[in-house]
Design an enzyme around this catalytic site. Sequence first.
Site, mmCIF file in Angstrom:
data_model
loop_
_atom_site.group_PDB
_atom_site.id
_atom_site.type_symbol
_atom_site.label_atom_id
_atom_site.label_comp_id
_atom_site.label_asym_id
_atom_site.label_seq_id
_atom_site.Cartn_x
_atom_site.Cartn_y
_atom_site.Cartn_z
ATOM 1 N N ARG A 1 64.505 -5.529 63.383
ATOM 2 C CA ARG A 1 64.086 -6.314 64.550
ATOM 3 C C ARG A 1 65.200 -7.210 65.062
ATOM 4 O O ARG A 1 65.290 -7.474 66.267
ATOM 5 C CB ARG A 1 62.841 -7.140 64.208
ATOM 6 C CG ARG A 1 61.583 -6.292 64.139
ATOM 7 C CD ARG A 1 60.352 -7.101 63.850
ATOM 8 N NE ARG A 1 59.147 -6.294 64.000
ATOM 9 C CZ ARG A 1 57.935 -6.696 63.660
ATOM 10 N NH1 ARG A 1 57.754 -7.897 63.141
ATOM 11 N NH2 ARG A 1 56.896 -5.897 63.836
ATOM 12 N N LYS B 1 40.388 2.341 60.331
ATOM 13 C CA LYS B 1 39.107 2.155 61.020
ATOM 14 C C LYS B 1 39.110 2.668 62.453
ATOM 15 O O LYS B 1 40.044 2.439 63.207
ATOM 16 C CB LYS B 1 38.737 0.667 61.037
ATOM 17 C CG LYS B 1 38.443 0.080 59.657
ATOM 18 C CD LYS B 1 38.028 -1.381 59.776
ATOM 19 C CE LYS B 1 37.700 -1.973 58.412
ATOM 20 N NZ LYS B 1 37.322 -3.395 58.517
ATOM 21 N N GLY C 1 53.966 -0.688 63.557
ATOM 22 C CA GLY C 1 52.984 -0.921 62.502
ATOM 23 C C GLY C 1 53.204 -0.069 61.267
ATOM 24 O O GLY C 1 54.333 0.167 60.836
ATOM 25 N N GLY D 1 51.016 -3.746 67.516
ATOM 26 C CA GLY D 1 49.876 -4.249 68.282
ATOM 27 C C GLY D 1 50.097 -4.158 69.774
ATOM 28 O O GLY D 1 49.196 -3.774 70.530
#
Length: 393
Positions: free
Chosen positions: A36, A197, A350, A373
Amino acid sequence: MNKKSLHDLDVKGKKVFCRVDFNVPMQGEEISDDARIRAALPTIKHLSDHGAKIILASHLGRPKGEVVEELRLDAVAERLSNLTGKEILKTDTVYGEEVDRAIEKLAEGDILVLENVRFEKGEEQNDAELAKEFAKMADLYVSDAFGVVHRAHASTVGIAEHLPSAAGFLLEKEINILTNVLESPDRPFTAIIGGSKVTDKIEVIDRLLDIVDHLLIGGGLANTFIKAEGYDVGDSLLEADKVDLAKQFIAKAKEKNVKFIIPEDVVVADAFAEDADTKIVTLANVPAGWQRLDIGPKAREAYREIISSSKLIVWNGPMGVFEMNPFAGGTREVAEALAETDGYSFIGGGDSAAAIDVFGLIDKVDHVSTGGGASLEFMEGKVLPGVAALEDK
């Protein structure tokens, strides 16, 4: 991208508040992955080369408005110095007298790193007074922190209300790539959606069904679709309240002529543990009390074949519990297929980015997003507050 970029700003002699994402993984006091920081270097170099007085702001971890010693940015400033070959100034506070004195000493091209902005409670609340404190430091605002532009914080949104603003090179690149993926994709276009999920991926699955040719499903969320197809999933993770929604998605795929593919075989275990007993079974043969923790070899081969024949592939979410070696095979094979394909491969940050890095393939794919995200919300069609706050061209 219809927002101003660095090329639209005259930065010479100007104090530039630049929001970056230096939220790097740490092992003790050591940075374990500086990707990053390296991703922000083109913007930092441009500002320095063009005579800006650079004030870099970032968060690290989740200090929740408190000073947490191990989440200070000293190691980040040191790594940035190594990467740029320049002396990097660093304050121990986010704003105030110490920061004001440091800014006064900045010459053109100098770089100052502020302390972790999330040490201030007002940062995540987009506090108006904190935003004004940030704005007082500078003449211009540059946003280059794609990983947090889906959050309305003082350093991503509030400050932009007070200063001329533009997108840095990383933010501009991320938005342009995602826009091209969603608005003018090469075909066949394949999306691979995993993770734990369905709840976390409802909007993105719904949106992708309107634009993809293939949708490959894996991870814990596949259990909900497997159940929707009438199979027993044993003791596997299951969102029983989302089974009807899964049926709706399967019906929508048929209506849109999208090949919606769930794994035909699975790796099951008698416990959620690295040393558990495991079996490879078809969907109809999951033993009672066992858990499905990865896609099986037939599914891996089918997924690899589709990936290899696709012109564009978007991947978001692992195929199984890749952190445990017995259940890493599906995720590894998908990662390898993406590394080998001639199509354009986009990894949505992620856990997918973490997996492709673990398997040593991060340099073999076309783009790994710096914001899991943010990329997910962009693909869902949501407005990213930190992008919307910037000035239009």
